[in-house]
Design an enzyme around this catalytic site. Structure first.
Site, PDB file in Angstrom:
ATOM      1  N   GLU A   1       0.853  -1.196   0.000  1.00 39.78           N
ATOM      2  CA  GLU A   1       0.000   0.000   0.000  1.00 39.78           C
ATOM      3  C   GLU A   1       0.884   1.239   0.000  1.00 39.78           C
ATOM      4  O   GLU A   1       1.789   1.355   0.814  1.00 39.78           O
ATOM      5  CB  GLU A   1      -0.920  -0.017   1.232  1.00 39.78           C
ATOM      6  CG  GLU A   1      -1.610   1.297   1.552  1.00 39.78           C
ATOM      7  CD  GLU A   1      -2.451   1.874   0.408  1.00 39.78           C
ATOM      8  OE1 GLU A   1      -3.265   1.130  -0.162  1.00 39.78           O
ATOM      9  OE2 GLU A   1      -2.280   3.082   0.095  1.00 39.78           O
TER      10      GLU A   1
ATOM     11  N   ARG B   1     -17.063   4.303   6.001  1.00 44.32           N
ATOM     12  CA  ARG B   1     -15.950   3.654   5.308  1.00 44.32           C
ATOM     13  C   ARG B   1     -14.824   3.268   6.254  1.00 44.32           C
ATOM     14  O   ARG B   1     -14.199   2.220   6.105  1.00 44.32           O
ATOM     15  CB  ARG B   1     -15.376   4.591   4.233  1.00 44.32           C
ATOM     16  CG  ARG B   1     -16.152   4.569   2.964  1.00 44.32           C
ATOM     17  CD  ARG B   1     -15.664   5.640   2.022  1.00 44.32           C
ATOM     18  NE  ARG B   1     -16.541   5.688   0.885  1.00 44.32           N
ATOM     19  CZ  ARG B   1     -16.306   5.072  -0.266  1.00 44.32           C
ATOM     20  NH1 ARG B   1     -15.193   4.432  -0.461  1.00 44.32           N
ATOM     21  NH2 ARG B   1     -17.174   5.143  -1.239  1.00 44.32           N
TER      22      ARG B   1
ATOM     23  N   TYR C   1     -28.087   9.048   4.342  1.00 48.11           N
ATOM     24  CA  TYR C   1     -28.398   7.840   5.107  1.00 48.11           C
ATOM     25  C   TYR C   1     -27.615   7.839   6.415  1.00 48.11           C
ATOM     26  O   TYR C   1     -26.583   8.493   6.529  1.00 48.11           O
ATOM     27  CB  TYR C   1     -28.151   6.565   4.300  1.00 48.11           C
ATOM     28  CG  TYR C   1     -26.762   6.397   3.702  1.00 48.11           C
ATOM     29  CD1 TYR C   1     -25.688   5.938   4.455  1.00 48.11           C
ATOM     30  CD2 TYR C   1     -26.537   6.665   2.359  1.00 48.11           C
ATOM     31  CE1 TYR C   1     -24.436   5.761   3.889  1.00 48.11           C
ATOM     32  CE2 TYR C   1     -25.283   6.500   1.785  1.00 48.11           C
ATOM     33  CZ  TYR C   1     -24.237   6.046   2.564  1.00 48.11           C
ATOM     34  OH  TYR C   1     -22.998   5.871   2.003  1.00 48.11           O
TER      35      TYR C   1
ATOM     36  N   ASP D   1     -11.603  -1.125  -8.747  1.00 52.68           N
ATOM     37  CA  ASP D   1     -11.612   0.064  -9.604  1.00 52.68           C
ATOM     38  C   ASP D   1     -10.486   0.041 -10.638  1.00 52.68           C
ATOM     39  O   ASP D   1     -10.599   0.681 -11.691  1.00 52.68           O
ATOM     40  CB  ASP D   1     -11.467   1.331  -8.751  1.00 52.68           C
ATOM     41  CG  ASP D   1     -12.805   1.830  -8.218  1.00 52.68           C
ATOM     42  OD1 ASP D   1     -13.812   1.115  -8.378  1.00 52.68           O
ATOM     43  OD2 ASP D   1     -12.844   2.937  -7.639  1.00 52.68           O
TER      44      ASP D   1
HETATM   45  C1  LIG Z   1     -18.962   9.526  -3.950  1.00 47.87           C
HETATM   46  C2  LIG Z   1     -18.768   8.044  -4.053  1.00 47.87           C
HETATM   47  C3  LIG Z   1     -19.682   7.206  -3.425  1.00 47.87           C
HETATM   48  C4  LIG Z   1     -19.532   5.826  -3.533  1.00 47.87           C
HETATM   49  N1  LIG Z   1     -20.453   5.031  -2.916  1.00 47.87           N
HETATM   50  C5  LIG Z   1     -20.336   3.679  -3.015  1.00 47.87           C
HETATM   51  C6  LIG Z   1     -21.287   2.831  -2.363  1.00 47.87           C
HETATM   52  O1  LIG Z   1     -22.195   3.304  -1.671  1.00 47.87           O
HETATM   53  N2  LIG Z   1     -21.158   1.478  -2.507  1.00 47.87           N
HETATM   54  C7  LIG Z   1     -20.145   0.918  -3.251  1.00 47.87           C
HETATM   55  O2  LIG Z   1     -20.084  -0.317  -3.353  1.00 47.87           O
HETATM   56  N3  LIG Z   1     -19.231   1.712  -3.877  1.00 47.87           N
HETATM   57  C8  LIG Z   1     -19.289   3.058  -3.764  1.00 47.87           C
HETATM   58  N4  LIG Z   1     -18.355   3.869  -4.366  1.00 47.87           N
HETATM   59  C9  LIG Z   1     -17.251   3.236  -5.121  1.00 47.87           C
HETATM   60  C10 LIG Z   1     -16.174   2.693  -4.191  1.00 47.87           C
HETATM   61  O3  LIG Z   1     -15.733   3.700  -3.295  1.00 47.87           O
HETATM   62  C11 LIG Z   1     -14.977   2.202  -5.014  1.00 47.87           C
HETATM   63  O4  LIG Z   1     -15.422   1.437  -6.100  1.00 47.87           O
HETATM   64  C12 LIG Z   1     -14.073   1.330  -4.148  1.00 47.87           C
HETATM   65  O5  LIG Z   1     -13.591   2.054  -3.048  1.00 47.87           O
HETATM   66  C13 LIG Z   1     -12.898   0.804  -4.989  1.00 47.87           C
HETATM   67  O6  LIG Z   1     -12.039   0.072  -4.157  1.00 47.87           O
HETATM   68  P1  LIG Z   1     -10.609  -0.357  -4.688  1.00 47.87           P
HETATM   69  O7  LIG Z   1      -9.974  -1.077  -3.540  1.00 47.87           O
HETATM   70  O8  LIG Z   1     -10.718  -1.041  -5.996  1.00 47.87           O
HETATM   71  O9  LIG Z   1      -9.835   1.020  -4.998  1.00 47.87           O
HETATM   72  P2  LIG Z   1      -9.412   2.176  -3.981  1.00 47.87           P
HETATM   73  O10 LIG Z   1     -10.395   2.330  -2.895  1.00 47.87           O
HETATM   74  O11 LIG Z   1      -9.114   3.364  -4.835  1.00 47.87           O
HETATM   75  O12 LIG Z   1      -8.071   1.652  -3.325  1.00 47.87           O
HETATM   76  C14 LIG Z   1      -6.860   1.631  -4.039  1.00 47.87           C
HETATM   77  C15 LIG Z   1      -5.719   1.562  -3.029  1.00 47.87           C
HETATM   78  O13 LIG Z   1      -4.494   1.396  -3.741  1.00 47.87           O
HETATM   79  C16 LIG Z   1      -3.523   2.276  -3.223  1.00 47.87           C
HETATM   80  N5  LIG Z   1      -2.581   2.542  -4.330  1.00 47.87           N
HETATM   81  C17 LIG Z   1      -2.764   3.283  -5.445  1.00 47.87           C
HETATM   82  N6  LIG Z   1      -1.689   3.243  -6.241  1.00 47.87           N
HETATM   83  C18 LIG Z   1      -0.783   2.439  -5.603  1.00 47.87           C
HETATM   84  C19 LIG Z   1       0.531   1.997  -5.923  1.00 47.87           C
HETATM   85  N7  LIG Z   1       1.136   2.361  -7.046  1.00 47.87           N
HETATM   86  N8  LIG Z   1       1.187   1.172  -5.066  1.00 47.87           N
HETATM   87  C20 LIG Z   1       0.583   0.781  -3.899  1.00 47.87           C
HETATM   88  N9  LIG Z   1      -0.663   1.170  -3.541  1.00 47.87           N
HETATM   89  C21 LIG Z   1      -1.344   1.977  -4.392  1.00 47.87           C
HETATM   90  C22 LIG Z   1      -4.322   3.516  -2.790  1.00 47.87           C
HETATM   91  O14 LIG Z   1      -3.611   4.277  -1.839  1.00 47.87           O
HETATM   92  C23 LIG Z   1      -5.565   2.839  -2.214  1.00 47.87           C
HETATM   93  O15 LIG Z   1      -5.394   2.496  -0.849  1.00 47.87           O
HETATM   94  C24 LIG Z   1     -18.454   5.260  -4.272  1.00 47.87           C
HETATM   95  C25 LIG Z   1     -17.534   6.100  -4.883  1.00 47.87           C
HETATM   96  C26 LIG Z   1     -17.673   7.483  -4.762  1.00 47.87           C
HETATM   97  C27 LIG Z   1     -16.657   8.353  -5.426  1.00 47.87           C
END
Ligand SMILES: Cc1cc2nc3c(=O)[nH]c(=O)nc-3n(C[C@H](O)[C@H](O)[C@H](O)COP(=O)(O)OP(=O)(O)OC[C@H]3O[C@@H](n4cnc5c(N)ncnc54)[C@H](O)[C@@H]3O)c2cc1C
Length: 417
Positions: free
Chosen positions: A35, A109, A222, A297
Site C-alpha cells: 500500500e 468507510r 443515510y 476500480d
Molecule cells: C462519492 C462516491 C460514493 C460511492 N459510494 C459507493 C457505495 O455506496 N457502494 C459501493 O459499493 N461503492 C461506492 N463507491 C465506489 C467505491 O468507493 C470504489 O469502487 C471502491 O472504493 C474501490 O475500491 P478499490 O480497492 O478497488 O480502490 P481504492 O479504494 O481506490 O483503493 C486503491 C488503493 O491502492 C492504493 N494505491 C494506489 N496506487 C498504488 C501503488 N502504485 N502502489 C501501492 N498502492 C497503491 C491507494 O492508496 C488505495 O489504498 C463510491 C464512490 C464514490 C466516489
C-alpha cells in the site's frame, strides 16, 4: 483443495485489495499487500453495501465485524428534490433479506476498512506493507516482481492490481489507456451528528437510504454508526456551473438553488473544503496479462450511482479465490476463468451505472416521464435490481439473469439502535 501454496502480491490496500488478500489467504495462499500510503485507511464518509457484497463478507467470516457499527435501512427511497414528494421506494426489510439471504446495509468507510484490516492482521498468511508504492511490475521466468519507490522489490507467483482508479498496474502492464473519463459531475460528502438534523421531513426519513433527485444534481442521505451520524453526498454537474471555482460553497448553493427546504437544509451542512470528481472508464475486454490481474476500480472503475463499485471489487475477490481453487492452483487457468466470469458482469454494472445517472439527473419532460413510471412501481418489487443482488450473480453473464432464489433461513438482521 489440491493446489500448493503460492505467493501473491496485492498492489493497493483499499477495500478491494484487503478483501482480495483475505479471500486468497482463506484459500490457503500467502499474500503481501503493498500500500502506497504510510498507513492503511479509507477517506470519504459512508458506503452502501448490498446483499451481493454481504454474502461474500459472510463467506469470509467478517460480516459480523463489518456490520458491528453499521445501520440497516428499512427502505431505499427516491424523493423529488424540487417538490419534496416521494417518487418511489424499495423495501429492504425482513422480506428483502429473506429473498436475497443477506442484508443491505450502510456504514462508515473507516469502520468497514478497519474491520477488514483487523481480519487481515489476524490472518497469518497476510503481510501488510504500508509505505510501499509500486512503481514497476516486471515478469520474469515463472514469477513476477513488484518494485517499490522505496527501493524494495517483492517477488511473487502472481500480482493482483487493486490500486484503484489511477492504477499503476493497469498503466504499466496493460499499456496506457489514458486518463479516466471525467463525467463532469462532482461530489461533496461528509457526515453530520444526527441531532443536527432538525428538518421534519428529513427526520421522518432517518431510517432510510434516501436520494433526492433534481435536474443535473442529487443529494444522498443515510445514517451510519448505528444511526448516530448522517452521511450526505451532494452531486452536481460542473458542466453547467463551471469546473474551476474559488468559492465552492457558493457553487454548491447555486447548483441546489431550485431544491426544496429539506434538501437545502441538508446541503448547508456539507463541508465544501474537498470535492471528488466523478470518473469512470469504458469496460475493457482483458484484465489479465501473464501473471498479473486487475481487480476493483483498477479493472472496472464505475460511477457510484448504483452504489456498486466496492460491492463489485468484493465480488471480484471471491471469484478470484474460487477460480484459483477450481484450477488446482494453475494461475493462468484461474486468471482466465476469473476474467471470463467477471468481465460480463462488471461491464453490465459499469454501463448501467452511467444510465442510472442519466435517470437520476433528468429534468423537464424526461423527469416527468420518469416520475410517472416510478409512481406505478410497488415498493416490494425488487425486479429491476434482482440481477445485481441475487445469489450467483457474481458469475452471471450478460443476458443470463440469475435465477430467482428464495432463501428460507436468512441470517439475522440486527436492529440498529
Ligand atoms: C462519492 C462516491 C460514493 C460511492 N459510494 C459507493 C457505495 O455506496 N457502494 C459501493 O459499493 N461503492 C461506492 N463507491 C465506489 C467505491 O468507493 C470504489 O469502487 C471502491 O472504493 C474501490 O475500491 P478499490 O480497492 O478497488 O480502490 P481504492 O479504494 O481506490 O483503493 C486503491 C488503493 O491502492 C492504493 N494505491 C494506489 N496506487 C498504488 C501503488 N502504485 N502502489 C501501492 N498502492 C497503491 C491507494 O492508496 C488505495 O489504498 C463510491 C464512490 C464514490 C466516489
Amino acid at each position: 483443495m489440491g493446489s500448493s501454496r503460492q505467493r501473491f502480491v496485492v498492489v493497493g490496500g483499499g477495500i478491494g485489495g484487503l478483501v482480495a488478500a483475505l479471500a486468497l489467504a482463506r484459500a490457503g495462499q500467502a499474500v503481501q499487500v503493498l500500500e502506497k500510503a504510510q498507513a492503511f485507511g479509507e477517506i470519504g464518509a459512508g458506503i452502501q453495501l448490498a446483499p451481493n457484497a454481504s454474502r461474500v463478507l459472510d463467506r469470509l467470516g467478517v460480516l459480523g465485524a463489518v456490520t458491528a457499527d453499521a445501520f440497516f435501512p428499512r427502505r431505499l427511497v427516491l424523493m423529488d428534490a424540487v417538490s419534496g414528494d416521494e417518487l418511489t421506494s424499495l423495501d429492504i426489510d425482513d422480506d428483502f433479506v429473506r429473498t436475497y439471504g443477506y442484508p443491505y446495509f450502510v456504514t462508515h468507510r473507516a469502520d468497514l476498512h478497519r474491520a477488514l484490516l483487523d481480519a487481515c492482521e489476524s490472518e497469518p498468511l497476510v503481510t501488510l506493507l504500508p509505505g510501499s508504492e509500486v512503481v514497476e511490475i516486471v515478469e520474469t521466468e515463472g514469477a513476477v516482481l513488484g518494485r517499490c519507490a522505496n527501493g524494495a522489490s517483492y517477488e511473487a507467483d502472481a500480482v493482483i492490481g487493486a490500486d484503484g482508479l489511477w492504477s499503476t498496474t493497469r498503466a504499466t502492464v496493460f499499456g496506457l489507456d489514458g486518463p479516466p473519463r471525467d463525467s463532469g459531475y462532482v461530489a461533496y460528502r461528509g457526515t453530520v451528528p444526527m441531532p443536527d438534523v432538525s428538518d421534519a421531513a428529513a427526520r421522518s426519513l432517518v431510517d432510510c437510504m434516501v436520494i433526492w433527485l433534481g435536474p443535473h444534481y442529487h443529494l444522498v442521505q443515510y445514517p451510519v454508526r448505528r444511526g448516530q451520524l448522517r452521511n450526505q453526498v451532494a452531486v452536481f454537474d460542473t458542466q453547467i456551473y463551471g469546473r474551476d471555482t474559488d468559492d465552492h460553497a457558493e457553487q454548491l448553493r447555486q447548483a441546489f438553488a431550485g431544491c426544496c427546504r429539506t434538501v437545502a437544509a441538508g446541503v448547508r451542512l456539507l463541508d465544501t473544503s474537498r470535492r471528488w470528481a466523478m470518473m469512470d472508464r469504458d469496460p475493457i475486454q482483458t484484465w489479465v496479462s501473464g501473471r498479473v490481474a486487475l481487480l476493483g476500480d483498477a479493472a472496472h472503475p464505475m460511477l457510484q450511482y448504483l452504489a456498486q463499485g466496492a460491492c463489485q471489487a468484493i465480488e471480484d475477490a471471491i471469484v478470484l479465490a474460487d477460480t484459483l481453487q477450481e484450477s488446482d492452483g494453475s494461475i493462468t487457468d484461474a486468471f482466465s476463468r476469473y476474467q471470463a466470469a467477471r468481465i460480463p458482469r462488471t461491464e453490465r454494472v459499469q454501463l448501467n451505472a452511467r444510465r442510472f445517472g442519466d435517470v437520476l439527473h433528468a429534468g423537464g419532460m424526461a423527469a416527468a416521464m420518469r416520475n410517472a413510471l416510478f409512481a406505478t412501481r410497488s415498493p416490494t418489487d425488487s425486479g429491476p435490481v434482482h440481477w445485481l443482488y441475487a445469489p450467483g450473480a457474481e458469475r452471471a453473464s450478460e443476458g443470463e439473469p440469475p435465477i430467482p432464489v428464495r432463501v428460507a433461513s436468512a441470517p439475522g438482521r440486527p436492529q440498529a439502535s
